[in-house]
Design an enzyme around this catalytic site. Structure first.
Site, PDB file in Angstrom:
ATOM      1  N   ASP A  10    -106.791   9.690 -41.851  1.00 35.50           N
ATOM      2  CA  ASP A  10    -106.759  10.821 -40.905  1.00 35.50           C
ATOM      3  C   ASP A  10    -106.382  12.129 -41.591  1.00 35.50           C
ATOM      4  OD1 ASP A  10    -107.392   9.347 -38.682  1.00 35.50           O
ATOM      5  OD2 ASP A  10    -105.314   9.018 -38.068  1.00 35.50           O
ATOM      6  N   ARG A  90     -89.664  11.401 -36.694  1.00 37.29           N
ATOM      7  CA  ARG A  90     -90.528  12.556 -36.385  1.00 37.29           C
ATOM      8  C   ARG A  90     -89.816  13.898 -36.394  1.00 37.29           C
ATOM      9  NH1 ARG A  90     -93.832   9.197 -38.259  1.00 37.29           N
ATOM     10  NH2 ARG A  90     -95.155   8.033 -36.849  1.00 37.29           N
ATOM     11  N   ASP A 119     -96.209  10.380 -30.619  1.00 35.24           N
ATOM     12  CA  ASP A 119     -95.877  11.232 -31.761  1.00 35.24           C
ATOM     13  C   ASP A 119     -96.280  12.692 -31.558  1.00 35.24           C
ATOM     14  OD1 ASP A 119     -94.564   9.308 -33.170  1.00 35.24           O
ATOM     15  OD2 ASP A 119     -96.324   8.636 -34.274  1.00 35.24           O
ATOM     16  N   SER A 170    -102.828  -0.154 -37.644  1.00 36.34           N
ATOM     17  CA  SER A 170    -102.213   1.154 -37.843  1.00 36.34           C
ATOM     18  C   SER A 170    -100.729   0.897 -38.075  1.00 36.34           C
ATOM     19  CB  SER A 170    -102.435   2.006 -36.596  1.00 36.34           C
ATOM     20  OG  SER A 170    -101.536   3.081 -36.610  1.00 36.34           O
TER      21      SER A 170
END
Ligand code: ARG
Length: 418
Positions: A10, A90, A119, A170
């Site tokens: 990505d 995060r 996220d 993932s």
């Protein structure tokens, strides 16, 4: 533009995509929170796909002391199961992203979060809180490309595709745990295949002899393992290995995402599972009943804010003021027994323990005066016994009701129409 870069498909495709869409130079940032990636390789990849500059930031220590430790103090398990491993990383990644953006005079930051997950909320809310002037670009959310389309785009642009691009799963990992999604896991009725686990042994294949670990806590945070003082990062790394060897820390649950989706999540969080259990146990020994019960509500609220991307919410600070006050007394040592995927606290001790053997013992004469108990029980149960006395009186006074009579003709007609 500053991009949070993982080295995966990505974010690699994103570097090119951004350059085509915006008149921007892309600076990539990789924050090391213990994901065990090769940082030099990631830097090379970033440069290869067109980044003009790359930052590798080791934030492991900060991650543990400023993000994981508060979570331990709050006994943080979202929906009773998830130790928040990804969620906690995060806001830290964002703080580093914003730091670089300010240093480099960037006008925008970009991240690779999709529009389906949590996220994006954590990134966007934290960016807006720390640097409201920065524009936020979320190409994956915007372009909606599938993995195959991303690979085609990369091939068309002559980008070298990261070798993990064809992976079925993932994966997001850091010191506090490993999250695995997608592939066969998308069907919650499929048992997680053994191949997805990397940090934990299969409980069936774990050692046949149990292992004990002792964890010493000071002010609510772990400071020693098996009697040895360790720095925060090493302590968690070591415990991940020990508990992982015994298959401890596998979590499989249905999780409620913020965007309203239920998702099937599998995690491996060996150290987190042990430390949270040990911490909770010690708290029960040193805090009063009132503190323990009230703190459960505060903990749940803290956990929700951390999960829900509200790390910068002032309520979190206020909750932490309470939590930190209680943690001043959470000192002591807890012994945990690990065996074939399971764990049990088997011993605990503290100089500040409120557990009083003299009070509890049924067999000897103690300072607990049982003659006070009768009066206590009387008053304690008073509201309940008053209510029940009234209830019994009303029931006795009520006439026994006879069922209403239905005329025969009506009853027959009703049956026919059915
Ligand atoms: N569901 C978790 C969370 O929202 C973990 C997400 C991890 N991401 C991943 N790519 N596996 O915090």
């Amino acid at each position: 533009m500053v991009l949070a870069y993982s080295g995966g498909l990505d974010t690699s495709v994103m570097v090119k995509w951004i350059q085509e869409k915006y008149p921007a130079n892309v600076i990539t940032v990789t924050v090391d929170v213990g994901q065990l990636d090769d940082l030099e390789e990631i830097e090379e990849k970033a440069k290869a796909v067109g980044a003009v500059k790359h930052y590798s930031i080791d934030a492991k220590k900060e991650f543990v002391t400023d993000y994981v430790f508060p979570a331990i103090k709050a006994n943080a398990l979202y929906e009773g199961k998830y130790p928040l491993s990804s969620a906690l990383s995060r806001p830290l990644i964002v703080s580093k992203l914003v730091e670089v953006a300010k240093k480099e005079g960037a006008s925008a930051v970009a991240h690779g979060c999709t529009g389906r997950g949590n996220d994006q909320v954590r990134f966007d809310v934290t960016i807006k809180s720390l640097a409201p002037d920065l524009k936020i670009i979320a190409p994956v959310r915007e372009w909606g490309l599938t993995r195959e389309e991303e690979i085609k785009f990369a091939e068309a642009k002559g980008l070298s595709i990261p070798c993990s691009a064809n992976s079925t799963y993932s994966i997001d990992q850091n010191l506090w745990g490993r999250a695995i999604e997608c592939g066969p896991l998308d069907d919650p009725n499929n048992e997680p295949p053994e191949e997805i686990f990397e940090w934990t042994a299969s409980p069936e294949k774990a050692p046949d002899t149990p292992e004990y670990v002792s964890i010493k806590f000071e002010d609510g945070v772990p400071c020693a393992l098996n009697g040895e003082d360790l720095d925060p990062v090493t302590l968690i790394e070591e415990l991940n290995k020990i508990a992982g060897k015994h298959g401890v820390g596998r979590i499989d649950h249905i999780e409620d995402r913020l965007v309203g989706i239920k998702s099937r999540e599998v995690y491996e969080c060996p150290a987190a599972t042990v430390l949270l259990e040990a911490h909770k146990d010690l708290e029960k020994m040193v805090l009063t009943r009132h503190e323990v019960l009230f703190k459960q509500q505060i903990d749940a609220q803290w956990t929700f804010l951390a999960y829900a991307g509200l790390w910068t919410e002032p309520l979190k600070d206020a909750l932490e003021a309470f939590i930190n006050k209680t943690q001043e007394r959470v000192n002591g040592e807890v012994h945990v027994k690990l065996y074939k995927g399971g764990l049990r606290v088997v011993r605990r001790s503290s100089k500040l323990s409120l557990y009083n053997q003299n009070l509890v013992n049924y067999n000897i004469k103690t300072s607990f005066n049982q003659s006070h108990a009768e009066g206590f029980v009387e008053l304690w149960g008073l509201p309940t016994t008053v209510f029940n006395a009234l209830k019994n009186k009303v029931m006795l006074a009520e006439e026994p009701k006879t069922p209403p009579k239905i005329p025969k003709t009506l009853a027959i007609r009703k049956r026919k129409s059915c």
